[in-house]
Design a protein around this motif. Sequence first.
Motif, PDB file in Angstrom:
ATOM      1  N   VAL A   1       0.839  -1.192   0.000  1.00 39.03           N
ATOM      2  CA  VAL A   1       0.000   0.000   0.000  1.00 39.03           C
ATOM      3  C   VAL A   1       0.879   1.248   0.000  1.00 39.03           C
ATOM      4  CG1 VAL A   1      -1.863  -1.181   1.227  1.00 39.03           C
ATOM      5  CG2 VAL A   1      -0.198   0.172   2.524  1.00 39.03           C
ATOM      6  N   HIS A   2       0.321   2.316  -0.527  1.00 38.22           N
ATOM      7  CA  HIS A   2       1.009   3.605  -0.583  1.00 38.22           C
ATOM      8  C   HIS A   2       0.222   4.604   0.245  1.00 38.22           C
ATOM      9  CE1 HIS A   2       1.877   7.494  -2.980  1.00 38.22           C
ATOM     10  NE2 HIS A   2       2.841   7.302  -2.101  1.00 38.22           N
ATOM     11  N   ALA A   3       0.865   5.260   1.184  1.00 41.48           N
ATOM     12  CA  ALA A   3       0.212   6.320   1.963  1.00 41.48           C
ATOM     13  C   ALA A   3       0.163   7.555   1.079  1.00 41.48           C
ATOM     14  CB  ALA A   3       0.978   6.592   3.250  1.00 41.48           C
TER      15      ALA A   3
ATOM     16  N   PRO B   1      -3.637   2.212  -3.412  1.00 40.70           N
ATOM     17  CA  PRO B   1      -2.950   1.126  -4.123  1.00 40.70           C
ATOM     18  C   PRO B   1      -1.472   1.424  -4.344  1.00 40.70           C
ATOM     19  CG  PRO B   1      -5.044   1.661  -5.170  1.00 40.70           C
ATOM     20  CD  PRO B   1      -4.786   2.743  -4.169  1.00 40.70           C
ATOM     21  N   THR B   2      -0.728   0.398  -4.717  1.00 40.09           N
ATOM     22  CA  THR B   2       0.689   0.579  -5.042  1.00 40.09           C
ATOM     23  C   THR B   2       0.849   1.604  -6.153  1.00 40.09           C
ATOM     24  OG1 THR B   2       0.834  -1.827  -4.692  1.00 40.09           O
ATOM     25  CG2 THR B   2       2.812  -0.682  -5.494  1.00 40.09           C
TER      26      THR B   2
ATOM     27  N   ILE C   1      11.214  -2.549   0.996  1.00 42.48           N
ATOM     28  CA  ILE C   1      11.013  -1.379   0.149  1.00 42.48           C
ATOM     29  C   ILE C   1      11.570  -0.159   0.867  1.00 42.48           C
ATOM     30  CG2 ILE C   1       9.313   0.054  -1.055  1.00 42.48           C
ATOM     31  CD1 ILE C   1       9.459  -2.794  -2.125  1.00 42.48           C
ATOM     32  N   GLU C   2      12.550   0.477   0.258  1.00 44.00           N
ATOM     33  CA  GLU C   2      13.202   1.630   0.892  1.00 44.00           C
ATOM     34  C   GLU C   2      12.448   2.909   0.542  1.00 44.00           C
ATOM     35  OE1 GLU C   2      15.608   1.282   3.010  1.00 44.00           O
ATOM     36  OE2 GLU C   2      15.768  -0.879   2.681  1.00 44.00           O
ATOM     37  N   ASP C   3      11.249   3.026   1.080  1.00 44.51           N
ATOM     38  CA  ASP C   3      10.450   4.227   0.856  1.00 44.51           C
ATOM     39  C   ASP C   3       9.476   4.350   2.022  1.00 44.51           C
ATOM     40  OD1 ASP C   3       8.420   6.107  -0.002  1.00 44.51           O
ATOM     41  OD2 ASP C   3       9.176   5.861  -2.047  1.00 44.51           O
ATOM     42  N   GLU C   4       9.510   5.463   2.711  1.00 44.59           N
ATOM     43  CA  GLU C   4       8.715   5.644   3.928  1.00 44.59           C
ATOM     44  C   GLU C   4       7.224   5.719   3.645  1.00 44.59           C
ATOM     45  OE1 GLU C   4       7.858   5.917   7.887  1.00 44.59           O
ATOM     46  OE2 GLU C   4       9.702   5.295   6.864  1.00 44.59           O
ATOM     47  N   THR C   5       6.826   5.930   2.391  1.00 43.69           N
ATOM     48  CA  THR C   5       5.395   6.055   2.100  1.00 43.69           C
ATOM     49  C   THR C   5       4.767   4.740   1.634  1.00 43.69           C
ATOM     50  OG1 THR C   5       5.786   6.760  -0.196  1.00 43.69           O
ATOM     51  CG2 THR C   5       5.689   8.484   1.500  1.00 43.69           C
ATOM     52  N   PHE C   6       5.526   3.628   1.635  1.00 44.73           N
ATOM     53  CA  PHE C   6       5.006   2.322   1.246  1.00 44.73           C
ATOM     54  C   PHE C   6       5.159   1.332   2.397  1.00 44.73           C
ATOM     55  CE2 PHE C   6       5.825   4.242  -2.869  1.00 44.73           C
ATOM     56  CZ  PHE C   6       4.801   3.765  -3.677  1.00 44.73           C
ATOM     57  N   ARG C   7       4.175   0.427   2.526  1.00 48.49           N
ATOM     58  CA  ARG C   7       4.244  -0.648   3.517  1.00 48.49           C
ATOM     59  C   ARG C   7       3.514  -1.883   2.980  1.00 48.49           C
ATOM     60  NH1 ARG C   7       7.275   2.187   5.813  1.00 48.49           N
ATOM     61  NH2 ARG C   7       7.529   2.645   8.039  1.00 48.49           N
ATOM     62  N   TRP C   8       4.023  -3.057   3.347  1.00 50.75           N
ATOM     63  CA  TRP C   8       3.316  -4.299   3.075  1.00 50.75           C
ATOM     64  C   TRP C   8       2.287  -4.532   4.178  1.00 50.75           C
ATOM     65  CZ3 TRP C   8       3.721  -6.577  -1.486  1.00 50.75           C
ATOM     66  CH2 TRP C   8       4.892  -6.439  -2.236  1.00 50.75           C
ATOM     67  N   VAL C   9       1.022  -4.725   3.800  1.00 53.33           N
ATOM     68  CA  VAL C   9      -0.067  -4.924   4.759  1.00 53.33           C
ATOM     69  C   VAL C   9      -0.766  -6.236   4.417  1.00 53.33           C
ATOM     70  CG1 VAL C   9      -2.206  -3.979   5.702  1.00 53.33           C
ATOM     71  CG2 VAL C   9      -0.367  -2.433   5.015  1.00 53.33           C
ATOM     72  N   ALA C  10      -0.960  -7.092   5.426  1.00 57.43           N
ATOM     73  CA  ALA C  10      -1.585  -8.395   5.217  1.00 57.43           C
ATOM     74  C   ALA C  10      -3.053  -8.223   4.837  1.00 57.43           C
ATOM     75  CB  ALA C  10      -1.460  -9.251   6.472  1.00 57.43           C
TER      76      ALA C  10
ATOM     77  N   ALA D   1      -8.314   1.821  -3.351  1.00 56.47           N
ATOM     78  CA  ALA D   1      -7.818   0.665  -2.599  1.00 56.47           C
ATOM     79  C   ALA D   1      -8.966  -0.252  -2.193  1.00 56.47           C
ATOM     80  CB  ALA D   1      -7.040   1.127  -1.366  1.00 56.47           C
ATOM     81  N   ARG D   2     -10.114   0.338  -1.835  1.00 51.62           N
ATOM     82  CA  ARG D   2     -11.261  -0.493  -1.473  1.00 51.62           C
ATOM     83  C   ARG D   2     -11.725  -1.328  -2.669  1.00 51.62           C
ATOM     84  NH1 ARG D   2     -12.889   4.310   0.835  1.00 51.62           N
ATOM     85  NH2 ARG D   2     -14.835   4.489  -0.343  1.00 51.62           N
TER      86      ARG D   2
END
Length: 496
Positions: free
Chosen positions: A364-366, A380-381, A443-452, A470-471
């Motif tokens: 996901v992308h913040a 979304p990514t 992923i070396e980017d503070e605005t992205f995270r892997w979410v289950a 995203a929904r």
Amino acid sequence: MADVFPAVAPPLKPPDRQGASRTAARLAESALAVEGVATGSREFRDWYAGRVREDVAEVRRIPLAELSGWRAEPGTGNLVHDSGRFFSVEGLAAEDAEGGLPGWDQPVIRQPEIGVLGLLAREFGGVLHFLMQAKNEPGNHNGVQLSPTVQATRSNYTRVHRGAAVPYLEFFQRPERHRVLADSLQSEQGSWFAGKRNRNIVVEVSEEVEVEAGEGFRWLTLGQIHRLLAEDDVINMDARSVLACLPFGGADVTAPASTALLRSCADGAGALHTTGEILSWLAGLRAGSGLSVRRVPLDEVRGWKRTEESVTHEDGRFFRVIGVDVRAAGREVRQWTQPLIEPVAQGVVAFLVTEIGGVVHALVHARTQAGLVDKVELAPTVQCVPSNYARADRPPPLRFLDEVLGAPAERVRFDSRLSEEGGRFHHAVNRYLVVDWHGDHRIEDETFRWVALHQLAGLLRHGHYLNIEARSLVACLHSLAGGAPAAGPGEEVPAR
């Protein structure tokens, strides 16, 4: 303390973990049911073909200056309805005090009312079915699509337009009389709306609900709905949003028919980051955002030009504001005019997914969007209209666009063209994709995270965490979790 709390307090209700797990299991069972009890698949195809033939709308583009019931507000040029209700088109100016984003102006839809997106559920033959509505919206490029049971703004259901009453609305006005499966306020497009929210609610009823044969409603299982999601432009945006909010999380599915995606919906499946860590990360980004937004008159929006025909960006990118005249059968009102937002090209909306420790995660992308209440939500990514950016000018969040568009066929889990909300947007179509990621999950980017996947389901029990795009993708992921194949030969949606 004795003065604060009552002397005799009501008994506390224990957490209903067993009930939540049972609901999630029933949803999983419905997702695995690709043939309906209330409506068979062949019966649905015949009915839907009939709705396509009968529910026809004539939508004609007209100059903004010819809109009836709308006017340019003196002193601002904002497009407003004569009733003062529905929505308005005005200007927005965004600036980032931290310098992370360049400032910009744009037209935006302001609709302060909270609408209702309601989905009725009922068991048939022990399997949950959902009451879907075949609805033709003026902005749909292909006419009829499947919407929730109720899809209405407050102006619509209070009948400001003096049209017919909204069917089945009473189930969502007093939902406590029934069993509420999901209920939360969710945002709409943060790029085109200013603070717009809808109540996304799913209510299960036990009594019989009358559905007349000639009406545009049918009961379908999740498995049937999920098969239709794989087809272009059948399940509309509002339906996808409500479907995403269904409480899949909590199911401990061990049936042989279950899939890795379905098992990843279980709350105890584990995750790369705890939900507390995800929430803290997002709260930090929101607190650190320097984005400020202010309303400006539509006549003073910089970088845009206005004519009697439309409002467009000076270099032709992004979107335009147009006017349409609509003549439609099967609607609360048979004829009206209104403004619509028309994007200049098709967009791309995609999740990269991977298994970490056997659990499916989405990247996901913040994303910061000026029209969101909290400015930042999980997106979304990839979410963009590629033609708006030259390759050399792509912003950092589009770093994964080439990975998505260049993925080999065997890594593409979902690929369908789906429309955005046809009541406000004209021919707004995005290509929705779910693509396997085979690289390093770091992923070396503070605005992205892997979410289950189960964390996404948990966040959707609350509002303002996942944006509308995203929904939609969560609904697409759930369709894969059920393991339902795409429609086979001879089961295509009828031509429209």
